[in-house]
Design a protein around this motif. Structure first.
Motif, PDB file in Angstrom:
ATOM      1  N   ILE A  33       0.816  -0.941  -0.011  1.00  0.00           N
ATOM      2  CA  ILE A  33      -0.217  -0.152   0.311  1.00  0.00           C
ATOM      3  C   ILE A  33       1.131   1.491   0.020  1.00  0.00           C
ATOM      4  O   ILE A  33       0.548   2.662  -0.570  1.00  0.00           O
ATOM      5  CB  ILE A  33      -0.657   0.040   1.728  1.00  0.00           C
ATOM      6  CG1 ILE A  33      -2.054  -1.763   1.553  1.00  0.00           C
ATOM      7  CG2 ILE A  33      -1.685   1.859   1.265  1.00  0.00           C
ATOM      8  CD1 ILE A  33      -2.463  -1.374   0.337  1.00  0.00           C
ATOM      9  N   LEU A  34       2.083   1.073   0.447  1.00  0.00           N
ATOM     10  CA  LEU A  34       2.701   2.341   0.622  1.00  0.00           C
ATOM     11  C   LEU A  34       4.068   2.219  -0.454  1.00  0.00           C
ATOM     12  O   LEU A  34       3.633   3.968  -1.511  1.00  0.00           O
ATOM     13  CB  LEU A  34       3.625   2.426   1.977  1.00  0.00           C
ATOM     14  CG  LEU A  34       3.111   2.432   3.606  1.00  0.00           C
ATOM     15  CD1 LEU A  34       4.579   2.005   4.382  1.00  0.00           C
ATOM     16  CD2 LEU A  34       2.506   3.611   3.517  1.00  0.00           C
ATOM     17  N   ARG A  35       4.386   2.164  -0.626  1.00  0.00           N
ATOM     18  CA  ARG A  35       4.668   0.806  -2.310  1.00  0.00           C
ATOM     19  C   ARG A  35       3.399   2.448  -4.040  1.00  0.00           C
ATOM     20  O   ARG A  35       4.032   2.637  -4.337  1.00  0.00           O
ATOM     21  CB  ARG A  35       4.656   0.237  -3.043  1.00  0.00           C
ATOM     22  CG  ARG A  35       6.340   0.616  -2.574  1.00  0.00           C
ATOM     23  CD  ARG A  35       6.944  -1.348  -2.734  1.00  0.00           C
ATOM     24  NE  ARG A  35       6.486  -2.808  -2.183  1.00  0.00           N
ATOM     25  CZ  ARG A  35       6.084  -3.586  -3.121  1.00  0.00           C
ATOM     26  NH1 ARG A  35       6.190  -4.273  -3.543  1.00  0.00           N
ATOM     27  NH2 ARG A  35       5.539  -4.504  -1.469  1.00  0.00           N
ATOM     28  N   ALA A  36       2.474   1.417  -3.317  1.00  0.00           N
ATOM     29  CA  ALA A  36       1.170   2.185  -4.239  1.00  0.00           C
ATOM     30  C   ALA A  36       0.924   3.372  -4.295  1.00  0.00           C
ATOM     31  O   ALA A  36       1.136   4.611  -5.464  1.00  0.00           O
ATOM     32  CB  ALA A  36       0.099   1.349  -4.129  1.00  0.00           C
ATOM     33  N   ILE A  37       1.117   3.987  -3.289  1.00  0.00           N
ATOM     34  CA  ILE A  37       0.810   5.740  -2.622  1.00  0.00           C
ATOM     35  C   ILE A  37       2.532   6.006  -3.019  1.00  0.00           C
ATOM     36  O   ILE A  37       2.352   7.540  -3.793  1.00  0.00           O
ATOM     37  CB  ILE A  37       1.036   5.553  -1.406  1.00  0.00           C
ATOM     38  CG1 ILE A  37      -0.326   5.151  -0.864  1.00  0.00           C
ATOM     39  CG2 ILE A  37       0.622   7.275  -0.711  1.00  0.00           C
ATOM     40  CD1 ILE A  37      -0.884   5.061   1.206  1.00  0.00           C
ATOM     41  N   ASN A  38       3.345   5.779  -2.640  1.00  0.00           N
ATOM     42  CA  ASN A  38       4.281   6.251  -3.329  1.00  0.00           C
ATOM     43  C   ASN A  38       4.843   6.213  -5.230  1.00  0.00           C
ATOM     44  O   ASN A  38       5.275   7.398  -5.772  1.00  0.00           O
ATOM     45  CB  ASN A  38       5.907   5.895  -3.332  1.00  0.00           C
ATOM     46  CG  ASN A  38       5.548   6.022  -1.535  1.00  0.00           C
ATOM     47  OD1 ASN A  38       5.111   7.267  -0.677  1.00  0.00           O
ATOM     48  ND2 ASN A  38       6.330   5.381  -0.787  1.00  0.00           N
TER      49      ASN A  38
END
Length: 75
Positions: A33-38
């Motif tokens: 999820i954090l990778r997708a936000i970044n």
């Protein structure tokens, strides 16, 4: 007491949001999820922003409308 209840409901809603974003046929844990936000252009970002986030937000909206209608019909 009322402020504590509201805070508990808010934390519960955030937990449901996080779980809803992680569930699906493609595994996406918290790091995904954090990778997708970044990187919204990545595959994970596309899945998150075009499928999972709208699904979760629509579920929250439907739940809110159902609660309002139930309150209005109940008196």
């Amino acid at each position: 007491m009322r402020a504590g209840r509201i805070a508990l409901l808010f934390l519960g809603a955030l937990a449901v949001l996080a779980i809803g974003l992680m569930l699906g046929s493609v595994h996406a844990g918290p790091t995904g999820i954090l990778r997708a936000i970044n990187d919204p252009a990545s595959t994970e970002g596309t899945i998150l922003f075009s499928i999972r986030l709208p699904r979760v937000l629509l579920a929250f909206a439907v739940g809110a409308v159902a609660e309002i209608e139930a309150r209005d019909l109940g008196g």
